[in-house]
Motif scaffolding. Structure first.
Motif, PDB file in Angstrom:
ATOM      1  N   ILE A  51       4.340   5.483  -4.810  1.00 18.10           N
ATOM      2  CA  ILE A  51       4.550   5.461  -6.892  1.00 18.10           C
ATOM      3  C   ILE A  51       3.859   6.826  -7.482  1.00 18.10           C
ATOM      4  CG2 ILE A  51       3.804   4.716  -8.715  1.00 18.10           C
ATOM      5  CD1 ILE A  51       5.105   2.044  -7.333  1.00 18.10           C
ATOM      6  N   TRP A  52       2.970   6.433  -6.706  1.00 20.90           N
ATOM      7  CA  TRP A  52       1.438   7.652  -7.137  1.00 20.90           C
ATOM      8  C   TRP A  52       2.490   8.405  -7.178  1.00 20.90           C
ATOM      9  CZ3 TRP A  52      -2.634   8.808  -9.590  1.00 20.90           C
ATOM     10  CH2 TRP A  52      -3.162   9.605  -9.427  1.00 20.90           C
ATOM     11  N   ALA A  53       3.246   9.585  -5.860  1.00 22.27           N
ATOM     12  CA  ALA A  53       3.688  11.195  -5.458  1.00 22.27           C
ATOM     13  C   ALA A  53       4.879  10.784  -6.540  1.00 22.27           C
ATOM     14  CB  ALA A  53       3.733  10.551  -4.264  1.00 22.27           C
ATOM     15  N   GLY A  54       5.475   9.511  -6.573  1.00 22.14           N
ATOM     16  CA  GLY A  54       6.498   9.921  -8.143  1.00 22.14           C
ATOM     17  C   GLY A  54       6.512  10.804  -8.948  1.00 22.14           C
TER      18      GLY A  54
ATOM     19  N   PHE B 193       0.628  -1.588   0.182  1.00 21.83           N
ATOM     20  CA  PHE B 193      -0.251   0.245   0.195  1.00 21.83           C
ATOM     21  C   PHE B 193       1.081   1.725  -0.013  1.00 21.83           C
ATOM     22  CE2 PHE B 193      -2.811   3.158   2.324  1.00 21.83           C
ATOM     23  CZ  PHE B 193      -3.901   3.448   1.325  1.00 21.83           C
ATOM     24  N   LEU B 194       2.227   1.112   1.074  1.00 18.40           N
ATOM     25  CA  LEU B 194       2.953   2.369   1.200  1.00 18.40           C
ATOM     26  C   LEU B 194       3.834   2.427   0.084  1.00 18.40           C
ATOM     27  CD1 LEU B 194       3.753   2.095   4.653  1.00 18.40           C
ATOM     28  CD2 LEU B 194       2.123   3.313   3.899  1.00 18.40           C
ATOM     29  N   ALA B 195       3.824   1.714  -0.565  1.00 15.26           N
ATOM     30  CA  ALA B 195       4.677   1.305  -2.632  1.00 15.26           C
ATOM     31  C   ALA B 195       3.489   2.335  -3.206  1.00 15.26           C
ATOM     32  CB  ALA B 195       5.346   0.951  -2.463  1.00 15.26           C
ATOM     33  N   GLY B 196       2.422   1.829  -3.536  1.00 14.49           N
ATOM     34  CA  GLY B 196       1.354   2.399  -4.558  1.00 14.49           C
ATOM     35  C   GLY B 196       1.459   3.983  -3.658  1.00 14.49           C
TER      36      GLY B 196
ATOM     37  N   LEU C 296       1.768  13.559 -25.437  1.00 13.13           N
ATOM     38  CA  LEU C 296       0.752  12.071 -25.088  1.00 13.13           C
ATOM     39  C   LEU C 296       1.686  11.578 -23.811  1.00 13.13           C
ATOM     40  CD1 LEU C 296       0.641  10.508 -28.918  1.00 13.13           C
ATOM     41  CD2 LEU C 296      -1.340  11.168 -27.504  1.00 13.13           C
ATOM     42  N   LEU C 297       2.865  12.336 -23.611  1.00 16.14           N
ATOM     43  CA  LEU C 297       3.451  10.632 -22.453  1.00 16.14           C
ATOM     44  C   LEU C 297       2.986  11.457 -20.692  1.00 16.14           C
ATOM     45  CD1 LEU C 297       5.986   9.909 -22.188  1.00 16.14           C
ATOM     46  CD2 LEU C 297       7.341  11.329 -21.411  1.00 16.14           C
ATOM     47  N   VAL C 298       2.329  12.393 -20.747  1.00 13.71           N
ATOM     48  CA  VAL C 298       1.797  12.796 -20.024  1.00 13.71           C
ATOM     49  C   VAL C 298       0.834  12.401 -19.369  1.00 13.71           C
ATOM     50  CG1 VAL C 298       0.584  14.818 -18.046  1.00 13.71           C
ATOM     51  CG2 VAL C 298       3.087  14.951 -19.539  1.00 13.71           C
ATOM     52  N   PRO C 299      -0.462  12.362 -20.255  1.00 12.94           N
ATOM     53  CA  PRO C 299      -1.605  11.305 -19.916  1.00 12.94           C
ATOM     54  C   PRO C 299      -0.839   9.667 -20.008  1.00 12.94           C
ATOM     55  CG  PRO C 299      -1.675  12.248 -22.421  1.00 12.94           C
ATOM     56  CD  PRO C 299      -0.031  12.592 -21.061  1.00 12.94           C
ATOM     57  N   ALA C 300      -0.217   8.952 -20.816  1.00 13.99           N
ATOM     58  CA  ALA C 300       0.463   7.485 -20.884  1.00 13.99           C
ATOM     59  C   ALA C 300       1.037   7.667 -19.651  1.00 13.99           C
ATOM     60  CB  ALA C 300       1.457   7.812 -21.183  1.00 13.99           C
ATOM     61  N   ILE C 301       1.397   8.256 -19.032  1.00 13.14           N
ATOM     62  CA  ILE C 301       2.443   7.815 -17.323  1.00 13.14           C
ATOM     63  C   ILE C 301       0.715   8.186 -16.459  1.00 13.14           C
ATOM     64  CG2 ILE C 301       3.604   9.457 -15.569  1.00 13.14           C
ATOM     65  CD1 ILE C 301       5.510  10.218 -18.028  1.00 13.14           C
ATOM     66  N   PHE C 302      -0.028   9.188 -16.943  1.00  8.61           N
ATOM     67  CA  PHE C 302      -0.809   8.617 -15.541  1.00  8.61           C
ATOM     68  C   PHE C 302      -1.688   7.955 -15.408  1.00  8.61           C
ATOM     69  CE2 PHE C 302      -4.846  10.711 -14.575  1.00  8.61           C
ATOM     70  CZ  PHE C 302      -5.408  10.866 -13.439  1.00  8.61           C
ATOM     71  N   GLY C 303      -2.105   7.752 -16.409  1.00  3.66           N
ATOM     72  CA  GLY C 303      -2.827   5.937 -17.215  1.00  3.66           C
ATOM     73  C   GLY C 303      -2.109   4.966 -16.724  1.00  3.66           C
ATOM     74  N   LEU C 304      -0.466   4.738 -16.553  1.00  6.03           N
ATOM     75  CA  LEU C 304      -0.176   3.816 -16.393  1.00  6.03           C
ATOM     76  C   LEU C 304       0.101   3.485 -14.657  1.00  6.03           C
ATOM     77  CD1 LEU C 304       1.178   2.639 -19.128  1.00  6.03           C
ATOM     78  CD2 LEU C 304       2.950   2.219 -16.985  1.00  6.03           C
ATOM     79  N   THR C 305       0.124   5.102 -14.027  1.00  6.43           N
ATOM     80  CA  THR C 305      -0.029   5.152 -12.881  1.00  6.43           C
ATOM     81  C   THR C 305      -0.794   4.356 -11.988  1.00  6.43           C
ATOM     82  OG1 THR C 305       1.110   7.763 -13.191  1.00  6.43           O
ATOM     83  CG2 THR C 305       0.671   6.378 -10.988  1.00  6.43           C
ATOM     84  N   LEU C 306      -2.346   5.142 -12.388  1.00  7.57           N
ATOM     85  CA  LEU C 306      -3.572   4.090 -11.953  1.00  7.57           C
ATOM     86  C   LEU C 306      -3.505   3.277 -11.981  1.00  7.57           C
ATOM     87  CD1 LEU C 306      -6.458   6.424 -13.147  1.00  7.57           C
ATOM     88  CD2 LEU C 306      -5.852   6.565 -11.073  1.00  7.57           C
ATOM     89  N   LEU C 307      -2.929   2.590 -12.802  1.00  8.12           N
ATOM     90  CA  LEU C 307      -2.849   1.063 -12.952  1.00  8.12           C
ATOM     91  C   LEU C 307      -2.413   0.423 -11.825  1.00  8.12           C
ATOM     92  CD1 LEU C 307      -3.426  -0.039 -16.674  1.00  8.12           C
ATOM     93  CD2 LEU C 307      -5.397  -0.294 -14.991  1.00  8.12           C
ATOM     94  N   VAL C 308      -0.988   0.689 -11.554  1.00 11.73           N
ATOM     95  CA  VAL C 308       0.089   0.243 -11.025  1.00 11.73           C
ATOM     96  C   VAL C 308      -0.431   0.384  -9.686  1.00 11.73           C
ATOM     97  CG1 VAL C 308       2.706   1.080  -9.748  1.00 11.73           C
ATOM     98  CG2 VAL C 308       2.133   0.089 -12.609  1.00 11.73           C
ATOM     99  N   VAL C 309      -0.885   1.221  -9.676  1.00  6.65           N
ATOM    100  CA  VAL C 309      -1.687   1.964  -7.900  1.00  6.65           C
ATOM    101  C   VAL C 309      -2.964   1.446  -7.422  1.00  6.65           C
ATOM    102  CG1 VAL C 309      -2.447   3.310  -6.935  1.00  6.65           C
ATOM    103  CG2 VAL C 309      -0.641   4.429  -7.432  1.00  6.65           C
ATOM    104  N   TRP C 310      -3.371   0.889  -8.680  1.00  5.14           N
ATOM    105  CA  TRP C 310      -4.965   0.001  -8.437  1.00  5.14           C
ATOM    106  C   TRP C 310      -4.239  -1.573  -8.183  1.00  5.14           C
ATOM    107  CZ3 TRP C 310      -8.820  -0.925 -13.051  1.00  5.14           C
ATOM    108  CH2 TRP C 310      -9.793  -2.021 -12.646  1.00  5.14           C
ATOM    109  N   GLU C 311      -3.240  -2.405  -9.214  1.00  8.66           N
ATOM    110  CA  GLU C 311      -3.074  -2.751  -8.421  1.00  8.66           C
ATOM    111  C   GLU C 311      -2.462  -3.246  -6.833  1.00  8.66           C
ATOM    112  OE1 GLU C 311      -1.559  -5.531 -10.836  1.00  8.66           O
ATOM    113  OE2 GLU C 311      -1.380  -7.053  -9.001  1.00  8.66           O
TER     114      GLU C 311
END
Lengths: 288, 281
Positions: free
Chosen positions: B10-13, B4-7, B34-49
């Motif tokens: 990662i979100w903050a980073g 959870f803390l790692a999530g 395109l990079l910024v929304p892509a990073i945002f979307g990926l972070t969402l997935l990682v944080v969800w996981e």
């Protein structure tokens, strides 16, 4: 009011076509009955009264729908399970809760987006993409999952409504909060106004016309969300449940009455928002 | 707890990275934007996981993306069959039929101001109604197979396209129409060479709104009865069996199909209305 005449003519034509279609679609059952009774197939004059007052018609006629609508709205006590007022109120309360949640979410996201460039770049594309997803398809899942967590009734439906109504508000508010031009923003800068002062005294008032336009779209969307949210709960209460139970038991008149009730509710909600809009914009000196 | 803390970390980073990126000079280029929304979307997935694993949320409430991905890969044939039933048979056919019917109706009523004044308020009213409500009726009339889904889609897309097309046909300016008149162009020539091209941005606006409606209509209509294949059917069935990872896989298909459909229509729009200010860059 110039268009009142044409609108009435169009409505009259629709009603006539509706009756014709009802006679045509419901005639199959009448002929079938005649064959079973080994009687002569009825003539056209006999056919019409037999088709427009059937118990379970393929297409109910307008007067059947209206009488069912009036009967189940005014003819019952409003606590009765058959009363459309009872079911309508359930749906409207979910709609309103979801609408308020969605509107607040939309406004907050919009405020964030205009103040933070990173948020603008990263949230906006995903907000747009989220609308190409059929969000209604997730509705049954939200209901069931929240149910398993012990949350029932109003809130899950309201969440679906909120999901559908936040987007129009977000788009409208981003546009509206950016609508003050450079001269006005510069003026506030020369006054040494802080960001929050600029927001409260210039951006928010300037965004009001955009807000109300989006609210009208949003409230119609939340009603759709609330109705669809009622489908997977197994037809207990609400206008959506009336649609579903009508379709289970072949009560076509009930389906049409629920549909008309939903239409009237939608028109009423939009009318209320327009009324508030007119009052607000007039007092703010923005009426067009 | 560590997950959870790692999530959160990662979100903050990722957010800090996005803030820096959005103020950097990269934003001048297309790839950077395109990079910024892509990073945002990926972070969402990682944080969800990470959050799902960290809080040990049971899979029947919210499965982690990795489980959904695995299910997606293993159930490809089923998903493909559902996609064909709902999207290709139901939504696409209904979309094509509804859009062309609305387009032709708009051209037909364009010649009669009386019909316009009568039909447009009614059309605007109907466009705001919860039209999905007619799904049970149409399912009753047209049966459980794709025909009833296509019928729901036709009704859902008809009014937005009609209203937009009628508005678009008014978009040409008086000066332009006068010019056509001085060329003594016939009604048909004016329509084909001036008014329809001028209407295209509006028409495509209607078409784009209709893409989402088409998919929603086809899926929701399946809640009221369907053969044992189709995206709406699968969602209800799997929700009943608590197979939430399959439901999410189906939602991913719907999202991909919806975005691709929208993207395809936007691409056609860009090719056909390249002259319009909103398409210039």
């Amino acid at each position: 009011m110039r268009s009142l005449g044409p609108v009435l003519v169009v409505l009259a034509v629709i009603t006539v076509l509706w009756y014709a279609a009802a006679v045509w679609l419901n005639s199959a059952w009448v002929y079938d009955q005649a064959v079973r009774a080994e009687a002569e197939p009825p003539s056209f004059g006999q056919l019409v009264p037999l088709t427009i007052n059937q118990e379970r018609p393929v297409l109910p006629t307008p007067h059947q729908v209206v009488s069912e609508l009036v009967g189940s709205t005014f003819g019952m006590s409003i606590t009765s399970k058959k009363s459309l007022v009872y079911h309508g109120w359930i749906t409207v309360s979910a709609t309103l809760l979801g609408f308020v949640m969605g509107t607040l979410l939309g406004i907050m996201l919009a405020v964030g987006i205009i103040h933070n460039r990173a948020m603008d770049l990263s949230v906006m594309p995903w907000a747009i993409a989220s609308q190409t997803i059929p969000i209604l398809a997730i509705a049954p899942m939200i209901i069931v999952v929240m149910n398993s967590m012990g949350v029932q009734g109003l809130v899950p439906k309201a969440i679906i409504s909120a999901f559908l109504s936040f987007f129009p508000v977000l788009v409208g508010m981003v546009k509206g909060l950016r609508s003050p031009d450079h001269m006005q923003l510069d003026l506030l800068a020369t006054y040494g106004a802080t960001k929050s002062q600029t927001l409260w005294k210039l951006r928010l008032p300037a965004s009001m016309p955009y807000l109300f336009t989006s609210l009208k779209v949003g409230i119609a969307a939340s009603l759709v969300g609330a109705i669809v949210g009622e489908l997977p709960t197994g037809a207990v209460k609400g206008l959506g449940a009336r649609l579903l139970s009508g379709s289970y038991y072949g009560q076509t008149v009930q389906i049409w009455a629920a549909l008309f009730a939903a239409a009237l509710v939608a028109a009423g909600l939009v009318a209320i928002v327009s009324w508030v809009e007119r009052g607000t914009l007039k007092r703010m000196g923005m009426a067009r | 707890m560590i997950w959870f803390l790692a999530g959160l970390a990662i979100w903050a980073g990722a957010w800090a990275l996005n803030v820096r990126l959005s103020h950097s000079r990269l934003m001048g280029s297309r790839a950077g934007r395109l990079l910024v929304p892509a990073i945002f979307g990926l972070t969402l997935l990682v944080v969800w996981e990470f959050v799902v694993r960290g809080l040990q949320v049971p899979g029947v409430i919210l499965p982690p993306p990795s489980a959904i991905g695995a299910r997606f890969a293993s159930e490809l044939p089923t998903l493909w069959a559902d996609f064909q039933q709902t999207f290709v048979k139901g939504a696409l056919r209904g979309y094509a039929f509804g859009c062309s019917a609305a387009f032709l109706t708009a051209i037909a009523i364009d010649r009669s101001p009386f019909l316009q004044r009568g039909l447009l308020p009614v059309g605007n009213f109907v466009a705001a109604l919860p039209i999905v409500g007619i799904a049970p009726i149409l399912v009753m009339w047209f049966g459980f197979d794709w025909q009833s889904k296509a019928a729901v889609v036709v009704v859902m897309v008809f009014f937005p396209v009609l209203v937009n097309t009628v508005a678009g046909l008014k978009a040409s300016e008086t000066m332009q129409r006068d010019l056509m008149a001085t060329y003594s162009a016939s009604y048909l020539q004016t329509l084909l060479k001036l008014r329809l091209p001028a209407a295209l941005p509006f028409v495509f606006n209607g078409f784009k709104i209709a893409t989402t409606l088409a998919l929603i209509g086809a899926i929701v209509a399946e809640f009221f009865g369907s053969p044992i294949v189709g995206m709406g059917f699968r969602i209800t069935a799997e929700v009943g069996r608590l197979g939430l990872d399959m439901v999410w896989a189906e939602i991913a298909v719907a999202a991909l199909a919806g975005s691709a459909f929208y993207g395809a229509v936007s691409l056609i729009e860009r090719r056909m209305t390249f002259w319009h200010p909103s398409q210039r860059r």
